[in-house]
Design an enzyme around this catalytic site. Structure first.
Site, PDB file in Angstrom:
ATOM      1  N   ARG A 167       0.795  -1.233   0.000  1.00  0.00           N
ATOM      2  CA  ARG A 167       0.000   0.000   0.000  1.00  0.00           C
ATOM      3  C   ARG A 167       0.823   1.275   0.000  1.00  0.00           C
ATOM      4  O   ARG A 167       0.251   2.357   0.114  1.00  0.00           O
ATOM      5  CB  ARG A 167      -0.887   0.007   1.256  1.00  0.00           C
ATOM      6  CG  ARG A 167      -2.018  -0.973   1.190  1.00  0.00           C
ATOM      7  CD  ARG A 167      -2.728  -1.000   2.514  1.00  0.00           C
ATOM      8  NE  ARG A 167      -4.106  -1.438   2.361  1.00  0.00           N
ATOM      9  CZ  ARG A 167      -4.946  -1.596   3.374  1.00  0.00           C
ATOM     10  NH1 ARG A 167      -4.546  -1.356   4.614  1.00  0.00           N
ATOM     11  NH2 ARG A 167      -6.174  -1.983   3.153  1.00  0.00           N
ATOM     12  N   LYS A 220      -6.979  -4.646  -2.668  1.00  0.00           N
ATOM     13  CA  LYS A 220      -5.889  -3.808  -3.187  1.00  0.00           C
ATOM     14  C   LYS A 220      -6.308  -3.086  -4.475  1.00  0.00           C
ATOM     15  O   LYS A 220      -6.145  -1.872  -4.633  1.00  0.00           O
ATOM     16  CB  LYS A 220      -4.642  -4.667  -3.455  1.00  0.00           C
ATOM     17  CG  LYS A 220      -3.549  -3.977  -4.231  1.00  0.00           C
ATOM     18  CD  LYS A 220      -2.961  -2.805  -3.467  1.00  0.00           C
ATOM     19  CE  LYS A 220      -2.147  -1.884  -4.356  1.00  0.00           C
ATOM     20  NZ  LYS A 220      -1.704  -0.681  -3.658  1.00  0.00           N
ATOM     21  N   ARG A 260     -18.162  14.487   6.331  1.00  0.00           N
ATOM     22  CA  ARG A 260     -18.163  13.188   5.632  1.00  0.00           C
ATOM     23  C   ARG A 260     -17.789  13.321   4.154  1.00  0.00           C
ATOM     24  O   ARG A 260     -18.010  12.400   3.381  1.00  0.00           O
ATOM     25  CB  ARG A 260     -19.544  12.534   5.779  1.00  0.00           C
ATOM     26  CG  ARG A 260     -19.821  11.995   7.181  1.00  0.00           C
ATOM     27  CD  ARG A 260     -21.157  11.289   7.279  1.00  0.00           C
ATOM     28  NE  ARG A 260     -22.267  12.183   7.004  1.00  0.00           N
ATOM     29  CZ  ARG A 260     -22.789  13.044   7.874  1.00  0.00           C
ATOM     30  NH1 ARG A 260     -22.293  13.118   9.090  1.00  0.00           N
ATOM     31  NH2 ARG A 260     -23.796  13.830   7.536  1.00  0.00           N
ATOM     32  N   CYS A 274       0.380   2.528 -10.303  1.00  0.00           N
ATOM     33  CA  CYS A 274      -0.713   1.871  -9.579  1.00  0.00           C
ATOM     34  C   CYS A 274      -2.106   2.259 -10.053  1.00  0.00           C
ATOM     35  O   CYS A 274      -2.896   1.402 -10.428  1.00  0.00           O
ATOM     36  CB  CYS A 274      -0.566   2.149  -8.086  1.00  0.00           C
ATOM     37  SG  CYS A 274       0.899   1.353  -7.419  1.00  0.00           S
ATOM     38  N   ARG A 342       6.644   6.928 -14.829  1.00  0.00           N
ATOM     39  CA  ARG A 342       5.898   5.855 -15.487  1.00  0.00           C
ATOM     40  C   ARG A 342       4.428   6.254 -15.612  1.00  0.00           C
ATOM     41  O   ARG A 342       3.807   6.676 -14.644  1.00  0.00           O
ATOM     42  CB  ARG A 342       6.025   4.553 -14.696  1.00  0.00           C
ATOM     43  CG  ARG A 342       7.413   3.961 -14.782  1.00  0.00           C
ATOM     44  CD  ARG A 342       7.523   2.732 -13.932  1.00  0.00           C
ATOM     45  NE  ARG A 342       7.262   3.019 -12.539  1.00  0.00           N
ATOM     46  CZ  ARG A 342       7.144   2.099 -11.593  1.00  0.00           C
ATOM     47  NH1 ARG A 342       7.243   0.827 -11.890  1.00  0.00           N
ATOM     48  NH2 ARG A 342       6.931   2.443 -10.346  1.00  0.00           N
TER      49      ARG A 342
HETATM   50  N1  LIG Z   1       5.274   1.876  -7.014  1.00  0.00           N
HETATM   51  C1  LIG Z   1       4.387   1.941  -6.058  1.00  0.00           C
HETATM   52  O1  LIG Z   1       4.203   2.989  -5.418  1.00  0.00           O
HETATM   53  C2  LIG Z   1       3.584   0.733  -5.675  1.00  0.00           C
HETATM   54  C3  LIG Z   1       2.733   0.827  -4.566  1.00  0.00           C
HETATM   55  C4  LIG Z   1       2.001  -0.281  -4.197  1.00  0.00           C
HETATM   56  C5  LIG Z   1       2.065  -1.445  -4.962  1.00  0.00           C
HETATM   57  N2  LIG Z   1       2.882  -1.499  -6.071  1.00  0.00           N
HETATM   58  C6  LIG Z   1       2.964  -2.754  -6.806  1.00  0.00           C
HETATM   59  O2  LIG Z   1       4.215  -3.328  -6.472  1.00  0.00           O
HETATM   60  C7  LIG Z   1       4.751  -4.030  -7.592  1.00  0.00           C
HETATM   61  C8  LIG Z   1       6.104  -3.460  -7.953  1.00  0.00           C
HETATM   62  O3  LIG Z   1       5.971  -2.105  -8.323  1.00  0.00           O
HETATM   63  P1  LIG Z   1       7.254  -1.203  -8.526  1.00  0.00           P
HETATM   64  O4  LIG Z   1       6.747   0.192  -8.676  1.00  0.00           O
HETATM   65  O5  LIG Z   1       8.253  -1.492  -7.477  1.00  0.00           O
HETATM   66  O6  LIG Z   1       7.777  -1.756  -9.924  1.00  0.00           O
HETATM   67  P2  LIG Z   1       9.225  -1.511 -10.569  1.00  0.00           P
HETATM   68  O7  LIG Z   1       9.042  -1.633 -12.027  1.00  0.00           O
HETATM   69  O8  LIG Z   1       9.807  -0.243 -10.010  1.00  0.00           O
HETATM   70  O9  LIG Z   1      10.094  -2.713 -10.039  1.00  0.00           O
HETATM   71  C9  LIG Z   1       9.960  -4.022 -10.478  1.00  0.00           C
HETATM   72  C10 LIG Z   1      11.351  -4.605 -10.564  1.00  0.00           C
HETATM   73  O10 LIG Z   1      11.211  -6.010 -10.821  1.00  0.00           O
HETATM   74  C11 LIG Z   1      12.274  -6.401 -11.657  1.00  0.00           C
HETATM   75  N3  LIG Z   1      11.938  -7.699 -12.243  1.00  0.00           N
HETATM   76  C12 LIG Z   1      11.173  -7.978 -13.321  1.00  0.00           C
HETATM   77  N4  LIG Z   1      11.103  -9.303 -13.509  1.00  0.00           N
HETATM   78  C13 LIG Z   1      11.848  -9.892 -12.532  1.00  0.00           C
HETATM   79  C14 LIG Z   1      12.143 -11.230 -12.195  1.00  0.00           C
HETATM   80  N5  LIG Z   1      11.664 -12.246 -12.904  1.00  0.00           N
HETATM   81  N6  LIG Z   1      12.939 -11.458 -11.128  1.00  0.00           N
HETATM   82  C15 LIG Z   1      13.444 -10.423 -10.401  1.00  0.00           C
HETATM   83  N7  LIG Z   1      13.188  -9.139 -10.679  1.00  0.00           N
HETATM   84  C16 LIG Z   1      12.394  -8.865 -11.733  1.00  0.00           C
HETATM   85  C17 LIG Z   1      12.425  -5.260 -12.629  1.00  0.00           C
HETATM   86  O11 LIG Z   1      13.678  -5.260 -13.259  1.00  0.00           O
HETATM   87  C18 LIG Z   1      12.202  -4.055 -11.702  1.00  0.00           C
HETATM   88  O12 LIG Z   1      13.421  -3.568 -11.206  1.00  0.00           O
HETATM   89  C19 LIG Z   1       3.709  -3.877  -8.702  1.00  0.00           C
HETATM   90  O13 LIG Z   1       2.852  -4.979  -8.663  1.00  0.00           O
HETATM   91  C20 LIG Z   1       2.962  -2.624  -8.313  1.00  0.00           C
HETATM   92  O14 LIG Z   1       1.667  -2.615  -8.839  1.00  0.00           O
HETATM   93  C21 LIG Z   1       3.645  -0.437  -6.431  1.00  0.00           C
END
Ligand SMILES: NC(=O)c1ccc[n+]([C@@H]2O[C@H](COP(=O)([O-])OP(=O)(O)OC[C@H]3O[C@@H](n4cnc5c(N)ncnc54)[C@H](O)[C@@H]3O)[C@@H](O)[C@H]2O)c1
Length: 439
Positions: A167, A220, A260, A274, A342
């Site tokens: 989150r 989520k 509210r 997200c 992004r």
């Molecule tokens: N960014 C946010 O604020 C946020 C908040 C809550 C939830 N999320 C969720 O968290 C997850 C990650 O988001 P993020 O923003 O960190 O993404 P991101 O793209 O910044 O990071 C993902 C990382 O995973 C790596 N990756 C890809 N395939 C891989 C593999 N097979 N093995 C190991 N590493 C691998 C990529 O190279 C990248 O560095 C997503 O599902 C997103 O929806 C993100």
């Protein structure tokens, strides 16, 4: 519920994915004494991290992530690697934080698939796999679990499988890992309990135990969609206020005095990983189940259309024809004070500006991504520009440097400032001799 706590010094955790979630999460475990291996497929990123380099703008209390990274590398509690085999052999706790990109409405499940396959290749008896990626509801059970079980081990019997939604908001990651109430679910009670124990090392806030993985996966996605819908609503209110000639930001302030009511604020669109993706994470399952989601799809469309509205504000105010115009864009990030661009609405706005023949020079000192339209200084952005378009707030941009603007901007007609971030006072901008328009 068991109150057992894990001794962090005995916990060896591998975090898969070292992005906006994975890196601060990995460091959060390391800071508390766990031995953490960060695994990523991006060797350039891994190299940078092992050299103490990150562009993230996170901090824990007043300590920037760069200092935390250096400290944890030096302590030996954190290391990044592309070598998953080593991480799998040495650790018993595996946290997945890889994402599902959506491009042109097409989901790319390959990261979750390959990460699951990688973890499967080294799963040992008693290991925990905790998925923290945002997924299409049902995916942990129907997509991740079968891959993890391919080598013959059984989830819930040989290894534990749990899901906890992430989150955090970028920029507040360390604080929110610690203080954001968080949902925990597991394939069975033992898996959920194992995940709760692991998460308690970092999270001081309440860990809400859910009855099923699907409930947490759905919560989520719905949390994010609710923000999308609420933003779409204020974007419509903004159009109304503009038409009737009142200030949307004043109206929101007034409406929010109601105990509210909590209206969000309009802007140049909705960006980041997200919120724009959230509906796409619900639709595959909803389509399969025959649930139409009419309101949610409309809200998404409204938010997707905002960049075109911003461009119409620009072209309406330009003193010259679009093909002869230059626009200085200030702020490229998907939200204020972020380094993440992004799905940033700024990128869509710029694409549309360029499509109408306008030259764009964009300045954002926090965003590291290379773009052809990016320049390295405020001077270069505003030089010969006919309009300044503010799309995100960022430290290090002199948004009110009217004297500089006047000296460098084009003298073909009156220069324009367009504000999508409620940053300026109209009277002040007009007093300085600019045409002003705002969202
Ligand atoms: N960014 C946010 O604020 C946020 C908040 C809550 C939830 N999320 C969720 O968290 C997850 C990650 O988001 P993020 O923003 O960190 O993404 P991101 O793209 O910044 O990071 C993902 C990382 O995973 C790596 N990756 C890809 N395939 C891989 C593999 N097979 N093995 C190991 N590493 C691998 C990529 O190279 C990248 O560095 C997503 O599902 C997103 O929806 C993100």
């Amino acid at each position: 519920m068991s109150n057992r706590h894990l001794d962090p010094s005995g916990v060896k955790v591998a975090i898969f994915g070292l992005g906006f979630v994975g890196l601060p999460l990995a460091l959060s475990y390391a800071m508390r004494g766990c031995s953490v291996t960060g695994v990523d497929v991006d060797s350039h990123l891994v190299g940078q991290l092992n050299n103490g380099i990150t562009h993230h703008l996170e901090k824990y209390h007043d300590t920037p992530i760069q200092k935390i990274l250096e400290d944890e590398l030096r302590s030996g509690r954190f290391r990044a690697t592309t070598d998953s085999g080593e991480a799998l052999a040495n650790c018993n706790y595996f946290i997945m934080t890889v994402g599902i990109p959506v491009v042109n409405n097409q989901h790319d499940f390959s990261h979750v698939e390959s990460c699951s396959r990688t973890i499967a290749s080294g799963l040992k008896k008693g290991d925990l796999v905790l998925v923290r990626s945002t997924l299409v509801p049902g995916m942990t059970r129907n997509f991740v679990k079968p891959i993890l079980e391919e080598s013959g081990v059984r989830a819930g019997e040989d290894f534990y499988l749990a899901y906890s939604s992430e989150r955090i908001a970028e920029g507040k990651a360390f604080d929110e890992f610690e203080n954001m109430p968080t949902l925990v679910s597991g394939l069975n009670e033992a898996s959920r309990e194992k995940a709760r124990q692991l998460m308690s090392i970092v999270t001081k806030a309440e860990l809400h135990l859910a009855s099923s993985i699907e409930a947490v996966e759905s919560a989520k996605v719905m949390e994010n969609i609710s923000r999308d819908v609420n933003i779409a609503m204020v974007n419509e209110f903004a159009r109304f206020c503009e038409a009737i000639g009142i200030d949307i930001f004043e109206v929101i302030k007034l409406a929010n005095t109601h105990k509210r009511v909590k209206l969000l604020i309009p802007g140049p669109g909705v960006g980041g990983y997200c919120i724009p993706n959230a509906l796409h994470y619900l639709t595959p399952k909803a389509d399969e189940l025959g649930v139409p989601l009419k309101l949610l799809r409309t809200a998404r469309k409204i938010n997707e259309d905002v960049p075109a509205f911003v461009v119409s504000m620009v072209t309406k105010n330009l003193p010259v024809a679009p093909k002869d115009a230059k626009v200085a864009v200030l702020g490229l990030a998907m939200k204020d004070y972020s380094s993440d661009d992004r799905l940033s609405p700024a990128l869509e706005v710029i694409k549309l500006l360029e499509m109408s023949g306008i030259e764009v020079a964009a300045f954002d000192p926090a965003v590291p991504t290379e773009h052809g339209f990016k320049v390295n200084s405020l001077d270069d952005a505003v030089r010969d520009a006919h309009a300044i378009l503010v799309l995100a707030k960022q430290n290090g941009i002199g948004y009110s440097n009217y004297r500089l603007f006047k000296s460098l901007m084009s003298r073909d007609g009156t220069p324009v400032i367009i504000d999508t971030k409620n940053l300026y006072d109209r009277a002040e901008v007009e007093e300085h001799g600019f045409i002003f328009d705002s969202i």
